[in-house]
Design a protein around this motif. Structure first.
Motif, PDB file in Angstrom:
ATOM      1  N   PHE A   1       0.836  -1.254  -0.095  1.00 54.44           N
ATOM      2  CA  PHE A   1       0.046  -0.042   0.050  1.00 54.44           C
ATOM      3  C   PHE A   1       0.825   1.237   0.000  1.00 54.44           C
ATOM      4  N   LYS A   2       1.866   1.250   0.792  1.00 49.67           N
ATOM      5  CA  LYS A   2       3.198   2.305   0.756  1.00 49.67           C
ATOM      6  C   LYS A   2       3.416   2.666  -0.627  1.00 49.67           C
ATOM      7  N   ASN A   3       3.543   1.613  -1.141  1.00 46.51           N
ATOM      8  CA  ASN A   3       4.185   1.819  -2.522  1.00 46.51           C
ATOM      9  C   ASN A   3       3.374   2.344  -3.681  1.00 46.51           C
ATOM     10  N   MET A   4       2.096   1.908  -3.511  1.00 46.69           N
ATOM     11  CA  MET A   4       1.073   2.520  -4.256  1.00 46.69           C
ATOM     12  C   MET A   4       0.852   4.005  -3.893  1.00 46.69           C
ATOM     13  N   LEU A   5       0.720   4.359  -2.608  1.00 45.16           N
ATOM     14  CA  LEU A   5       0.252   5.563  -2.204  1.00 45.16           C
ATOM     15  C   LEU A   5       1.373   6.463  -2.808  1.00 45.16           C
ATOM     16  N   LEU A   6       2.678   6.210  -2.879  1.00 43.01           N
ATOM     17  CA  LEU A   6       3.875   7.244  -3.125  1.00 43.01           C
ATOM     18  C   LEU A   6       4.061   7.105  -4.535  1.00 43.01           C
ATOM     19  N   SER A   7       3.301   6.538  -5.375  1.00 42.36           N
ATOM     20  CA  SER A   7       3.425   6.353  -6.791  1.00 42.36           C
ATOM     21  C   SER A   7       2.859   7.850  -7.272  1.00 42.36           C
ATOM     22  N   LEU A   8       3.573   8.282  -8.423  1.00 42.07           N
ATOM     23  CA  LEU A   8       3.376   9.562  -9.114  1.00 42.07           C
ATOM     24  C   LEU A   8       1.751   9.235  -9.307  1.00 42.07           C
ATOM     25  N   ASN A   9       1.215   8.239  -9.803  1.00 47.33           N
ATOM     26  CA  ASN A   9      -0.198   8.061 -10.222  1.00 47.33           C
ATOM     27  C   ASN A   9      -1.066   8.641  -8.971  1.00 47.33           C
ATOM     28  N   THR A  10      -0.721   8.469  -7.811  1.00 46.84           N
ATOM     29  CA  THR A  10      -1.594   8.823  -6.736  1.00 46.84           C
ATOM     30  C   THR A  10      -1.183  10.233  -6.410  1.00 46.84           C
ATOM     31  N   ILE A  11       0.150  10.630  -6.302  1.00 49.24           N
ATOM     32  CA  ILE A  11       0.532  11.823  -5.827  1.00 49.24           C
ATOM     33  C   ILE A  11       0.045  13.199  -6.465  1.00 49.24           C
ATOM     34  N   LEU A  12      -0.087  12.728  -7.886  1.00 50.28           N
ATOM     35  CA  LEU A  12      -0.314  13.669  -8.904  1.00 50.28           C
ATOM     36  C   LEU A  12      -1.747  13.993  -9.150  1.00 50.28           C
ATOM     37  N   SER A  13      -2.683  13.348  -8.496  1.00 50.46           N
ATOM     38  CA  SER A  13      -4.030  13.152  -8.528  1.00 50.46           C
ATOM     39  C   SER A  13      -4.889  13.976  -7.528  1.00 50.46           C
ATOM     40  N   PRO A  14      -5.102  15.113  -7.756  1.00 49.65           N
ATOM     41  CA  PRO A  14      -5.864  15.954  -6.580  1.00 49.65           C
ATOM     42  C   PRO A  14      -7.337  15.243  -6.303  1.00 49.65           C
ATOM     43  N   THR A  15      -7.923  14.568  -7.318  1.00 50.88           N
ATOM     44  CA  THR A  15      -9.228  13.873  -6.852  1.00 50.88           C
ATOM     45  C   THR A  15      -8.684  12.791  -5.850  1.00 50.88           C
ATOM     46  N   LYS A  16      -7.848  11.884  -6.207  1.00 52.10           N
ATOM     47  CA  LYS A  16      -7.257  10.728  -5.374  1.00 52.10           C
ATOM     48  C   LYS A  16      -7.104  11.270  -3.722  1.00 52.10           C
ATOM     49  N   ILE A  17      -6.289  12.373  -3.814  1.00 50.71           N
ATOM     50  CA  ILE A  17      -5.658  12.889  -2.630  1.00 50.71           C
ATOM     51  C   ILE A  17      -6.784  13.523  -1.936  1.00 50.71           C
ATOM     52  N   LYS A  18      -7.734  14.006  -2.401  1.00 52.48           N
ATOM     53  CA  LYS A  18      -9.047  14.543  -1.442  1.00 52.48           C
ATOM     54  C   LYS A  18      -9.666  13.505  -1.067  1.00 52.48           C
ATOM     55  N   GLU A  19      -9.995  12.421  -1.894  1.00 47.43           N
ATOM     56  CA  GLU A  19     -10.608  11.091  -1.477  1.00 47.43           C
ATOM     57  C   GLU A  19     -10.008  10.217  -0.093  1.00 47.43           C
ATOM     58  N   LEU A  20      -8.386  10.339  -0.413  1.00 47.09           N
ATOM     59  CA  LEU A  20      -7.815   9.761   0.584  1.00 47.09           C
ATOM     60  C   LEU A  20      -7.885  10.629   1.873  1.00 47.09           C
ATOM     61  N   VAL A  21      -7.926  11.965   1.938  1.00 41.65           N
ATOM     62  CA  VAL A  21      -7.867  12.590   3.158  1.00 41.65           C
ATOM     63  C   VAL A  21      -9.313  12.432   3.815  1.00 41.65           C
ATOM     64  N   GLN A  22     -10.372  12.427   3.205  1.00 42.33           N
ATOM     65  CA  GLN A  22     -11.755  11.971   3.746  1.00 42.33           C
ATOM     66  C   GLN A  22     -11.883  10.906   4.207  1.00 42.33           C
ATOM     67  N   THR A  23     -11.103   9.914   3.550  1.00 38.50           N
ATOM     68  CA  THR A  23     -11.297   8.222   4.048  1.00 38.50           C
ATOM     69  C   THR A  23     -10.481   8.182   5.404  1.00 38.50           C
TER      70      THR A  23
ATOM     71  N   THR B   1      -9.697  10.605   7.603  1.00 35.73           N
ATOM     72  CA  THR B   1     -10.065  11.437   8.534  1.00 35.73           C
ATOM     73  C   THR B   1     -11.130  10.918   9.344  1.00 35.73           C
ATOM     74  N   GLY B   2     -12.060   9.856   8.842  1.00 40.32           N
ATOM     75  CA  GLY B   2     -12.850   9.271   9.700  1.00 40.32           C
ATOM     76  C   GLY B   2     -12.495   8.015  10.174  1.00 40.32           C
ATOM     77  N   SER B   3     -11.399   7.285   9.774  1.00 41.68           N
ATOM     78  CA  SER B   3     -11.092   6.323   9.993  1.00 41.68           C
ATOM     79  C   SER B   3      -9.792   6.247  11.047  1.00 41.68           C
ATOM     80  N   VAL B   4      -9.057   7.049  10.905  1.00 46.09           N
ATOM     81  CA  VAL B   4      -7.719   7.022  11.707  1.00 46.09           C
ATOM     82  C   VAL B   4      -7.795   7.824  13.105  1.00 46.09           C
ATOM     83  N   HIS B   5      -7.063   7.235  14.037  1.00 45.10           N
ATOM     84  CA  HIS B   5      -7.079   8.099  15.516  1.00 45.10           C
ATOM     85  C   HIS B   5      -5.485   8.055  15.873  1.00 45.10           C
ATOM     86  N   THR B   6      -4.813   9.113  16.393  1.00 50.85           N
ATOM     87  CA  THR B   6      -3.468   9.150  16.193  1.00 50.85           C
ATOM     88  C   THR B   6      -2.975  10.252  17.180  1.00 50.85           C
TER      89      THR B   6
END
Length: 349
Positions: A246-268, A270-275
């Motif tokens: 997952f880390k490898n896919m997350l840090l791929s340019l296909n993910t990094i340079l996609s504002p839509t994916k980034i926005k949706e990942l943040v939303q996901t 935000t509701g699923s992580v406690h730290t």
């Protein structure tokens, strides 16, 4: 117009950085942004180039003897039985100088005598005592076992992780051994009759495979396969595999340079992580995650048998009669001394 553009750029960068970090915390991570416009420009050349702008983590992260230890907890989530029981427990230890990274899986059935419960229930009991205390109690329990300080903790429910894997368009996993699990529980069907309606049959072939979020989640949670793949120790290795993929896919340019994916990942997330990490700290960890290469990554699991030698491992199964009939794991000689010595050598020798 220029002001509006810069404002949009700043929003995009901040969102992307937060997403990177939260996801990287599923297993390895590295200091604060400088000029945002420069960051955006460098992103086009790859994440490592962009995050070279982040501060030196040694001045940001809490650490002991140059290592920062992070506890990663994976939970079933609201749709599963025991939603706050931690199904996955992994300590990520990062050397801030050499980028040496250790993933150490902790079996969920380890008995914590000071709390009179299994280690996978400590997050739940912490939350029952006081909301927000689950991470604190979990860190204390892990410290009791491994004898090392746990500086930070991150808990995520598996449903959120499943959605995140789908957002990065799946992950590639090299399955070492084929296996079947004929009793994988179906969420929401725990009381169904006849009993066979409660389960589905899973089959995984050996070899490299592309998995979506649902398939990956079943791969890491399966625990009823015959033979070696049915052990909690095999599950721990599968969990480590999925985190790295997952880390490898997350840090791929296909993910990094996609504002839509980034926005949706943040939303996901935000509701699923406690730290208990703050923003500057998780940015520092993201930088380290980007710098971590396969050769810097070591994986290990506390177990009842040493896989290399076939000899007795660091843990034993005591008689259930002494633990209210529960199947638990404890350290040899009813102490954690050998485990602590082993972890010390693993991290520092």
């Amino acid at each position: 117009k220029l002001k509006r553009r810069l404002t949009r750029h700043r929003t995009t960068v901040r969102t992307g950085a937060i997403t990177l970090v939260l996801a990287c915390l599923m297993f390895v991570l590295y200091a604060t942004l400088k000029p945002v416009a420069t960051f955006i420009g460098r992103l086009a050349h790859g994440p490592a180039t962009a995050f070279s702008l982040v501060k030196n983590p040694e001045g940001v992260l809490r650490s002991t003897r140059s290592r920062t230890n992070i506890l990663l907890l994976g939970m079933g989530g609201a749709a599963h039985e025991g939603p706050e029981l931690t199904d996955s427990i992994i300590v990520v230890s990062l050397d801030l100088a050499s980028v040496d990274t250790v993933l150490l899986s902790i079996p969920r059935d380890i008995w914590i005598d000071s709390l009179k419960t299994k280690i996978n229930a400590t997050y739940y009991y912490g939350e029952q005592q006081q909301e927000g205390s689950g991470l604190l109690l979990s860190k204390a329990a892990v410290e009791e076992v491994i004898g090392q300080p746990v500086h930070y903790a991150v808990a995520i429910d598996f449903e959120g992780f499943q959605r995140a894997i789908d957002l990065v368009e799946g992950i590639e996993i090299d399955i070492p051994q084929s296996f079947d699990d004929e009793q994988y529980p179906i969420p929401g069907m725990e009381q169904a009759e006849p009993e066979e309606l409660r389960y589905e049959h899973l089959h995984f072939d050996a070899g490299l495979q592309k998995m979506n979020g649902e398939r990956a989640l079943k791969y890491v949670r399966s625990r009823n396969a015959e033979g070696e793949q049915g052990t909690d120790f095999a599950r721990a290795r599968r969990q480590q595999q999925v985190l790295v993929a997952f880390k490898n896919m997350l840090l791929s340019l296909n993910t990094i340079l996609s504002p839509t994916k980034i926005k949706e990942l943040v939303q996901t997330f935000t509701g699923s992580v406690h730290t208990d990490l703050n923003e500057a700290e998780y940015l520092s960890l993201a930088k380290l995650a980007i710098q971590t290469k396969k050769e810097n990554l070591r994986e290990d699991t506390l177990s009842t048998q040493n896989e290399e030698t076939g000899k007795e491992g660091l843990l034993i199964h005591p008689s259930p009669a002494a633990y209210d009939g529960q199947w638990v794991l404890i350290g040899k000689d009813d102490s954690w001394d050998e485990v602590k010595r082993y972890v010390e050598m693993l991290l520092y020798e």
